[in-house]
Write a protein that holds these residues in place. Structure first.
Motif, short mmCIF file in Angstrom:
data_model
loop_
_atom_site.label_atom_id
_atom_site.label_comp_id
_atom_site.label_asym_id
_atom_site.label_seq_id
_atom_site.Cartn_x
_atom_site.Cartn_y
_atom_site.Cartn_z
N VAL A 139 0.84 -1.19 0.00
CA VAL A 139 0.00 0.00 0.00
C VAL A 139 0.87 1.24 0.00
O VAL A 139 1.69 1.43 0.91
N ASP A 140 0.71 2.08 -1.01
CA ASP A 140 1.45 3.35 -1.06
C ASP A 140 0.72 4.27 -2.03
O ASP A 140 0.26 3.81 -3.08
N ARG A 193 5.17 2.47 -5.63
CA ARG A 193 4.50 1.19 -5.91
C ARG A 193 5.26 0.42 -6.99
O ARG A 193 5.41 -0.80 -6.89
N GLN A 228 -1.56 -4.48 -5.11
CA GLN A 228 -1.22 -3.13 -4.65
C GLN A 228 -2.47 -2.29 -4.46
O GLN A 228 -3.47 -2.48 -5.15
N GLY A 265 -5.04 3.57 2.23
CA GLY A 265 -5.39 2.65 3.30
C GLY A 265 -6.81 2.12 3.14
O GLY A 265 -7.07 0.94 3.40
N ALA A 278 -6.84 -0.52 0.54
CA ALA A 278 -6.18 -1.72 1.07
C ALA A 278 -7.11 -2.48 2.00
O ALA A 278 -7.17 -3.71 1.95
N VAL A 328 1.22 -7.65 4.90
CA VAL A 328 0.84 -6.33 4.42
C VAL A 328 2.03 -5.41 4.60
O VAL A 328 2.65 -5.38 5.67
N SER A 360 2.94 -1.40 4.16
CA SER A 360 2.19 -0.15 4.00
C SER A 360 3.02 1.08 4.29
O SER A 360 3.84 1.10 5.21
N ASP A 361 2.75 2.13 3.52
CA ASP A 361 3.25 3.46 3.81
C ASP A 361 2.47 3.99 5.02
O ASP A 361 1.43 3.43 5.40
N GLY A 384 -1.45 4.81 7.22
CA GLY A 384 -0.98 3.47 7.52
C GLY A 384 -1.24 3.02 8.94
O GLY A 384 -1.53 1.84 9.20
N LEU A 386 -4.79 2.09 9.11
CA LEU A 386 -4.95 0.81 8.42
C LEU A 386 -4.56 -0.35 9.33
O LEU A 386 -5.27 -1.36 9.40
N THR A 403 8.20 3.52 5.02
CA THR A 403 7.84 4.94 5.10
C THR A 403 9.07 5.83 5.26
O THR A 403 10.14 5.36 5.64
#
Length: 120
Positions: A7-8, A14, A30, A34, A37, A49, A51-52, A60, A63, A82
């Protein structure tokens, strides 16, 4: 095959994650936010997972909290990828349930090694 949700909100990030993970043999899905996702996670089971933190709609940290509230994601590894590196933000992520924290820019080999380590 290990199924990863990355996730970004940055298309270029990505792409970099996609290249690193698909070259390593991971099956990748992808999302750009959030919220997207979370919707994907509710439809499909992911093994990990990634994630950013800073994203629109749902960040994130939010999320992680939403995923940890789902019974199917209580024990799923969640890694944060991140630019955020402050102690406070990392503590917030850990309290939310993050498994680990990787600071951008990332080394693709290190990212893959970290993913293999948390998937054991």
């Amino acid at each position: 095959m290990t199924h990863i949700l990355a996730v970004d909100d940055s298309p270029s990030m990505r792409d970099m994650v996609r290249i690193a993970l698909t070259d390593a043999g991971f099956d990748l899905t992808q999302a750009a936010s959030g919220q997207e996702a979370l919707e994907l996670a509710r439809q499909t089971s992911f093994d990990l997972v990634l994630s950013d933190v800073n994203m629109p709609e749902m960040n994130g940290i939010e999320l992680i909290r939403a995923l940890r509230a789902e019974s199917s994601y209580r024990h799923t590894p969640i890694l944060m990828l991140t630019t955020e590196s402050s102690v406070e933000r990392k503590r917030e992520g850990k309290e939310a349930g993050a498994t680990g924290w990787i600071v951008k820019p990332f080394d693709p080999a290190q990212l893959v090694a970290t993913m293999h380590r948390v998937l054991r």
